[in-house]
Every structure is written in structure tokens, then in C-alpha cells.
Design an enzyme around this catalytic site. Structure first.
Site, PDB file in Angstrom:
ATOM      1  N   GLU A 261       0.816  -1.214   0.000  1.00  0.00           N
ATOM      2  CA  GLU A 261       0.000   0.000   0.000  1.00  0.00           C
ATOM      3  C   GLU A 261       0.853   1.269   0.000  1.00  0.00           C
ATOM      4  OE1 GLU A 261      -3.312   0.434  -0.415  1.00  0.00           O
ATOM      5  OE2 GLU A 261      -2.838   2.563  -0.359  1.00  0.00           O
ATOM      6  N   THR A 305      -6.157   2.466  -5.360  1.00  0.00           N
ATOM      7  CA  THR A 305      -5.937   1.028  -5.170  1.00  0.00           C
ATOM      8  C   THR A 305      -6.702   0.206  -6.207  1.00  0.00           C
ATOM      9  OG1 THR A 305      -5.492   1.124  -2.805  1.00  0.00           O
ATOM     10  CG2 THR A 305      -6.411  -0.906  -3.617  1.00  0.00           C
ATOM     11  N   HIS A 421      -0.884   3.596   4.804  1.00  0.00           N
ATOM     12  CA  HIS A 421      -1.856   4.400   4.067  1.00  0.00           C
ATOM     13  C   HIS A 421      -2.007   5.742   4.762  1.00  0.00           C
ATOM     14  CE1 HIS A 421      -5.592   5.732   2.232  1.00  0.00           C
ATOM     15  NE2 HIS A 421      -5.564   4.701   1.396  1.00  0.00           N
ATOM     16  N   ASP A 480       1.232   0.296  -4.989  1.00  0.00           N
ATOM     17  CA  ASP A 480       0.049   0.565  -5.827  1.00  0.00           C
ATOM     18  C   ASP A 480      -0.011   1.986  -6.371  1.00  0.00           C
ATOM     19  OD1 ASP A 480      -0.560   1.558  -3.271  1.00  0.00           O
ATOM     20  OD2 ASP A 480      -2.675   0.996  -3.380  1.00  0.00           O
ATOM     21  N   HIS A 481       0.450   2.976  -5.586  1.00  0.00           N
ATOM     22  CA  HIS A 481       0.405   4.371  -6.045  1.00  0.00           C
ATOM     23  C   HIS A 481       1.210   5.226  -5.093  1.00  0.00           C
ATOM     24  CE1 HIS A 481      -2.542   4.747  -2.832  1.00  0.00           C
ATOM     25  NE2 HIS A 481      -3.213   3.753  -3.373  1.00  0.00           N
TER      26      HIS A 481
HETATM   27  C1  GP9 Z   1      -9.065   0.059   0.864  1.00  0.00           C
HETATM   28  C2  GP9 Z   1      -7.634   0.186   0.592  1.00  0.00           C
HETATM   29  C3  GP9 Z   1      -7.233   1.616   0.295  1.00  0.00           C
HETATM   30  O1  GP9 Z   1      -9.554  -1.202   0.954  1.00  0.00           O
HETATM   31  O2  GP9 Z   1      -7.234  -0.732  -0.325  1.00  0.00           O
HETATM   32  O3  GP9 Z   1      -7.644   2.134  -0.908  1.00  0.00           O
HETATM   33  P1  GP9 Z   1      -6.981   3.487  -1.479  1.00  0.00           P
HETATM   34  O4  GP9 Z   1      -7.459   4.627  -0.639  1.00  0.00           O
HETATM   35  O5  GP9 Z   1      -5.509   3.346  -1.380  1.00  0.00           O
HETATM   36  O6  GP9 Z   1      -7.430   3.601  -2.884  1.00  0.00           O
HETATM   37 MN    MN Z   2      -3.946   2.142  -2.157  1.00  0.00          MN
END
Ligand code: GP9
Ligand code: MN
Length: 702
Positions: A261, A305, A421, A480-481
């Protein structure tokens, strides 16, 4: 006393009095259902307040329709509206009990998945108190039937009815702006149906869902098979030869896809106060049998995500607005990694320590052919186990292995971490490195959660070795980003020890880790320019799967003749030579802004621009028009969504039955679990910790 009683009765004998009573009862009932029948994750006083008031505006608006009518008709209309909305609430209560999500039009219309999954057990899952949702309707009918309340036939002034409708809309406007103050992007990014109900109420959610479905189904209704012609033409004209040296080297191996993440490439080898922040991932990154990529970019849009998942497992871009998993995940036809591998003898499972409804994963994963979706209810609960978006990574990784060891091999397992996150909060006991000191609150905790993520991966890698899974598995890890957005330029410059950080730097900052690790793999750091869209074709080649007849917009990263234009979702791009940000072009190597372009430069950037806009619009067409329903690649069987059910009880039973195949780690170990060999230093799992620690974590998710 008697006087007051007859006064009240007198009031309810007026039409408006009856209207107020009906609304009050409906309001109370809805709020009761919110509190007892759903699990909306309400946190903080603002969300509590919104939950309490959100039934009012839509109920006023809907019930208010009856005020435009006269006499008996008006009463009957009010009761019919009341009964219909109560039935909708009732249906959602049942559906929610099974799926922790709300009904959507796409589900009802489309897949048959609802009826298939629900009809088998509606009676079994119904609770007597569910019927209370009809209590208010029953009360009103009884009051009228026994003449305890009399109907007033006298018409109500139209102006008055209109006034009520306007009031309802104003209240809704106020509700919406309060909701946006707490959660921006609620309706555009469309994270989770639970959020919309929590903030705006069930009826508003239904309208939002209806509008969304109407919008997407119009494009789908007009589409035809020949719309795919331009897609095939483009893919044919832009081929890349998969690297034969790597073809099939991972054939038949288990595949672990680890979703890191918000992890950015700059964190690889990053040091803070003389310490490596991520020693485990760094070691993996530099290992001889790891293929690492240092010019690999995230290409996500609003879906974040969800866009990353869409690209990684379908090689299709996320859509321009919102999230494709939400807009199209339930209804579209896909040819995704879990299904492709499933048809090559693999068992597939996705793991996520949060509610299954987030990003519509619960429905999308069925369309993608995931055999199992292990989410929140599958994991143990305990004090301080969660932060932000769900279960803390160390606990999540450990307890995921309880299911991993039961999966028949070979398996394809995707594990989605969440602790690293925004806003990067972590309780004291889990902090093993100081915050950075840029002075920007949202940035400074990043090293702490990244360190925590790294440790959770380290613990997982140790267990892989103990279980012997390391020998026959391929590990794929990706960020992911971005974790730190371009809104924090000053802090980023400080973090990187630089004077400035401009838009060009921010485009380069979109690099995320991408690593493929397997014993015996010919590794090294590869410098090709690519991104998330290219992950699947790369993996397919390694796994010996012929990808040329799939509709996928990426290319094998190991191919030697691939085009290295990396498209961003907004139309910007990076190539080894040029970077485009908005209307500006830069030299990628030097970062120099190119003012007046030479003829050769102009030709090169025009070509790249053209490629980027074409690939994005064709990918959008595939998703927006659901074009894959018109095409089934040879050797591939269309996914039957109704076959999948992620109910914990059913999954547990299915896994138990699967042990008969004798291919799982568990059965190879004589039925003895290897979970006790999973070593984690997660303080929450220490026996003496249960009563201590106050978690300083705040919630980002809700
Ligand atoms: C939520 C998590 C976060 O289930 O995967 O999503 P994001 O905010 O990174 O798009
Ligand atoms: Mn994410």
C-alpha cells in the site's frame, strides 16, 4: 390530560399530522435498522450526526409526493411509498447479512448472482426482528382502519406541498455538504456503498446507484461486437515479443502477489537517521534471484488502489472518473489473472483485512474468477488490531497464512496490505523509527508505517522459508500508487535532500516498486520504462501462458522490442527521452523544460501523445461498453460469476473438502498447521499486551 390526548389526536387527524407521524415512524425505524442491522463503521460525532439525520431529507421528499394528491388517494399513496421503501430496506437487510454490502441495480439486473446466492438461504438467514421494518406501516394501517385517526378529505394547497419538496431538497443539500466536509470525493470516487448509506442514507444511495447504472448501461446497450475491431487493430499494430529466455520459467509455481500500500520507489534504499527504513524489501530488491524494476510507474487515476488492481490483474486501465471496479466490476465480463490461472490448474484467493465491500471487491472478484476472498470476518479481532483501513499488516499477514496453508497448490494469492496508508498513523508500540522532520504532518509518519510494512513482509518471508513455500513460489511485489501527493512539494524536497521539487520531479516521483522473486530466477535491476499495465503480460510470460490472444494493453517488461511510453491516467506520460506534464514537455534525463521543440522532438512527443490517448481511450471503450462479453479468447472459458460465494462458512467448508486433494501445505504436513511457526513481534498478539496500550491511531477509512 384527556384534553391533550384529544388535541394530539386532532392533530393527527389532519393530513399534515398524519404525514408527520408517518415520517417520524419511518425515521425512527430506519435509524434503528442502521444501528442493529448494518455495520456502517460510524466513527466520530460528525458521522453519528449524519447517520441520525440522513433518513429525513429523502423521506420528506418521497412521502411528500402524497401531499400533491387529494383525499383518500393521498393517504393510500403515502402508505404505498412507505411499504415500498420498507420492502427495499428489508431486502437490503437480508442481502447485507450475507454479503456485508447493499443491493445494486447491476446485481439485480445482471448476473443472477444475487438470486443464486440468496435463494439458497433466505429463510435460514432471516431473523424475526427483521420484520420490525414493516411495523410503522402496520401501525399506520391499524390507526386508519380502526378510525383512531380519521382521513381528511380536504385538499392541501399545492404551494404547501411544493414547499415541503423544496425543504426536503434544501435539507438534502445541507446533508450532502456536511458529508463532503467529512469525506471529499464521496460520490465521484465512489469507494464503498457502506459510505454512501452512512453519509446520505439508504434511499439516496439507491438513487446514486440508479443514476450510475443508467449511465453505464446506456453505453453498454449500444455497443456491438465490431466495436472491438479497433482494439484488435491497435493491439496488432503495437506488439512486443515476449522474452523467450523467461518464457515458462515459473510454470506451475505458486504465485504470491503482494500489494504494498502507497509504497513508492524512492523508499527503496532510503535511509533516515543513518538507518535503512526498509531493510527486508531492500534485501529482496537487490537479491540475485529478484527481477527489480527501477523505472516502473504507477498509472492510477481516482480509483487509486482499485485502478492498480484493475491494471495488475487485467492489463486494462482504470476509467477516467471514479473506479472501474465499482462502476463495472459487478456487471462486466473480464478475462482476469485469477480466471486465467484458474483455468491453468490454479486455486486463487485474495486477502484483505477490511470489509469486502470496499472498492466493490466482493462483486468484482467474482467477475475476475477468484475462488476465495478472505476479508475482515475471516480474521481474529482484538484490541488495537486495526488502524485506518483495516487489520494491521503484521496481524493480517500472519493470519492470512492460516488460509494459505489450506489452498490446494499451485495457488495464486493476492495479499493487500493497508497500514502504510494516509495519514500514516501508528501507535507507539509499533513505531521502530522516528518520524521525519519536514514539519509536514501527513508526510512525517510515512517512514514509520513503511518500516512497519517492511517488517510485516520480513516476517512473512521467514515463514515462507519455514513452510518450504519459498522453494516453489514466485513472489510479485508492487507499490500501488504514490503515498505522498504532489501537494506536499516542500516536504518531499526536504525528504529527498533537494532544493526544489517541481511538476517534472513529481511525475518521476510516481515510480513504485515492482519486484519478481523466485529461487533460480535470473534477476537484476532492469531499467526498462513501464508501469502497472505491463505487470500481467510479464507474469503470463514467466508462467508460460500465451497472452497474445487476450485483450491486454500492456506488454512484457522483459521484451526487448517494447515501446517504453508510460501513460498516466490524465494523458501525461514519461518515456526514457521525454516527460509530459500538462502542456509542458521535459527532457527525462536532465529534467530540463523544453520550450521551443525541434522538429524531431515535436514528432517524438506527438507520437507518444497519440499513443497515450489511443491506448487510454481504447481501454476505456473496453470497460465502458463491456466489450469483452463479445469475445472469448480461444482456450478460455467465460467466467460464471454465480459460481462464487465468499461467505465464510461456505469457504471454510470448501477448503476443508479441498484438503482431500492432498496438495495443500497443510495436508502435506499431515494435517498439522504451520501457523504456530509464524513468528511476529506484533505487540497486539503478545499475551501480556491485551490490557495495555491506548492506540493513538486515528481512522482514515471512515
Ligand atoms: C481500501 C484500501 C485503500 O480497501 O485498499 O484504498 P486506497 O485509498 O488506497 O485507494
Ligand atoms: Mn492504495
Amino acid at each position: 390530560m384527556k384534553q391533550i390526548g384529544s388535541r394530539i389526536r386532532g392533530y393527527f387527524n389532519t393530513r399534515f399530522g398524519f404525514f408527520v407521524l408517518a415520517i417520524a415512524l419511518f425515521w425512527v425505524k430506519t435509524y434503528w435498522a442502521y444501528q442493529t442491522k448494518f455495520n456502517l463503521g460510524v466513527k466520530g460525532s460528525m458521522q453519528e450526526l449524519l447517520l441520525a439525520i440522513n433518513p429525513l431529507p429523502t423521506t420528506l421528499l418521497l412521502f411528500g409526493i402524497a401531499l400533491y394528491m387529494s383525499g383518500r388517494k393521498s393517504y393510500v399513496t403515502m402508505l404505498v411509498i412507505d411499504a415500498l421503501t420498507s420492502m427495499w430496506l428489508f431486502a437490503n437487510i437480508l442481502y447485507y447479512r450475507e454479503f456485508s454490502d447493499f443491493l445494486t441495480f447491476a446485481l439485480i439486473k445482471g448476473s443472477g448472482a444475487v438470486s443464486n446466492n440468496l435463494s439458497t438461504g433466505v429463510l435460514g438467514i432471516m431473523e424475526p426482528s427483521d420484520w420490525f421494518v414493516f411495523l410503522d406501516v402496520a401501525i399506520l394501517i391499524v390507526l386508519l382502519a380502526t378510525h383512531a385517526i380519521r382521513m381528511t378529505i380536504r385538499p392541501i394547497k399545492k404551494r404547501f406541498a411544493l414547499g415541503i419538496s423544496v425543504l426536503a431538497l434544501c435539507l438534502f443539500g445541507a446533508n450532502l455538504s456536511m458529508a463532503y466536509a467529512d469525506r471529499s470525493g464521496l460520490l465521484t470516487r465512489t469507494f464503498d456503498n457502506n459510505y454512501i448509506v452512512k453519509y446520505l442514507g439508504l434511499n439516496a444511495y439507491t438513487v446514486v446507484d440508479g443514476v450510475k447504472t443508467a449511465k453505464t448501461s446506456a453505453a453498454k446497450a449500444n455497443a456491438k461486437a465490431s466495436d472491438l475491431d479497433s482494439v484488435f487493430k491497435y493491439l496488432k499494430q503495437n506488439p512486443a515479443t515476449p522474452n523467450v529466455e523467461y518464457t515458462g520459467v515459473a510454470k506451475g509455481k505458486n504465485v504470491f502477489v503482494i500489494h504494498l500500500e502507497s509504497l513508492q520507489q524512492f523508499m527503496i534504499d532510503f535511509k533516515w537517521q543513518g538507518q535503512e527504513v526498509m531493510p527486508n524489501l531492500n534485501k529482496l530488491y537487490h537479491a540475485n534471484d529478484t527481477l527489480s524494476f527501477d523505472n516502473f510507474f504507477n498509472q492510477v487515476g481516482q480509483g487509486k488502489t482499485a485502478d492498480a488492481e484493475m491494471m495488475l490483474e487485467n492489463s486494462l486501465f482504470g476509467i477516467a472518473e471514479g473506479s472501474a471496479m465499482v462502476a463495472d466490476g459487478t456487471s462486466n465480463t473480464f478475462q482476469a489473472a485469477p480466471a486465467i490461472l484458474g483455468q491453468n490448474g490454479y486455486t486463487s484467493a485474495a486477502f484483505h483485512g477490511d470489509v469486502p465491500s470496499f472498492w466493490n471487491r466482493d462483486n468484482t472478484y467474482k467477475s475476475w474468477g477468484y475462488d476465495y476472498f478472505i476479508s475482515k470476518s475471516y480474521y481474529p479481532t482484538g484490541k488495537n488490531y486495526e488502524v485506518g483501513y483495516g487489520l494491521k499488516d503484521k496481524i493480517f499477514m500472519k493470519y492470512s497464512m492460516q488460509y494459505i496453508e489450506q489452498l490446494p497448490q499451485p495457488f495464486y494469492a493476492k495479499l493487500i496490505t493497508v497500514t502504510n496508508h494516509y495519514p500514516y498513523t501508528l501507535d507507539k508500540k509499533n513505531q521502530t523509527i522516528d518520524k521525519t522532520t519536514t514539519g509536514d504532518k501527513t508526510v512525517d509518519g510515512y517512514v514509520q508505517t513503511a518500516r512497519y510494512l517492511d517488517q510485516s513482509i520480513g516476517e512473512f518471508l521467514d515463514w515462507l522459508q519455514k513452510s518450504g513455500l519459498d522453494k516453489n513460489s514466485m513472489l510479485v511485489l508492487y507499490g500501488d500508487h504514490y503515498g505522498i501527493s504532489g501537494n506536499h512539494k516542500k516536504a518531499i524536497a526536504k525528504l529527498l535532500g533537494r532544493e526544489t521539487f517541481n511538476d517534472f520531479d513529481n511525475a518521476q516521483f510516481q515510480r513504485v516498486p515492482f519486484m519478481i522473486h523466485m529461487p533460480g530466477l535470473k534477476g537484476g535491476v532492469n531499467h526498462t520504462y513501464g508501469g502497472e499495465i505491463d505487470a500481467l503480460p510479464t507474469l503470463e510470460n514467466l508462467l508460460g501462458i500465451q497472452a497474445s490472444n487476450f485483450v491486454q494493453f500492456g506488454t512484457d517488461l522483459l521484451s526487448t522490442d517494447r515501446n517504453q511510453t508510460v501513460a498516466f491516467r490524465n494523458g501525461d506520460f514519461v518515456t526514457p527521452a521525454y516527460t509530459k506534464v500538462g502542456s509542458e514537455y521535459y527532457d527525462t534525463a536532465s529534467g530540463e523544460r523544453l520550450g521551443q521543440l525541434s522538429a524531431a522532438q515535436k514528432q517524438a512527443v506527438d507520437q507518444a501523445t497519440n499513443r497515450v490517448t489511443t491506448t487510454l481511450s481504447l481501454s476505456d471503450r473496453v470497460l465502458n461498453s463491456d466489450l469483452l462479453r463479445f469475445y472469448t479468447p480461444s482456450g478460455f472459458t467465460k467466467v460464471d460469476k454465480s459460481k462464487y460465494n465468499y461467505n465464510k462458512k461456505k469457504a471454510t467448508k470448501q477448503l476443508k473438502a479441498a484438503q482431500k486433494s492432498g496438495t495443500s501445505v497443510l495436508s502435506q504436513n499431515g494435517g498439522q498447521s504451520l501457523l504456530d511457526q509464524y513468528i511476529t513481534d506484533a505487540p497486539e498478539l503478545m499475551p501480556d499486551d491485551a490490557s495495555s496500550t491506548s492506540d493513538s491511531s486515528s481512522s482514515a477509512a471512515n
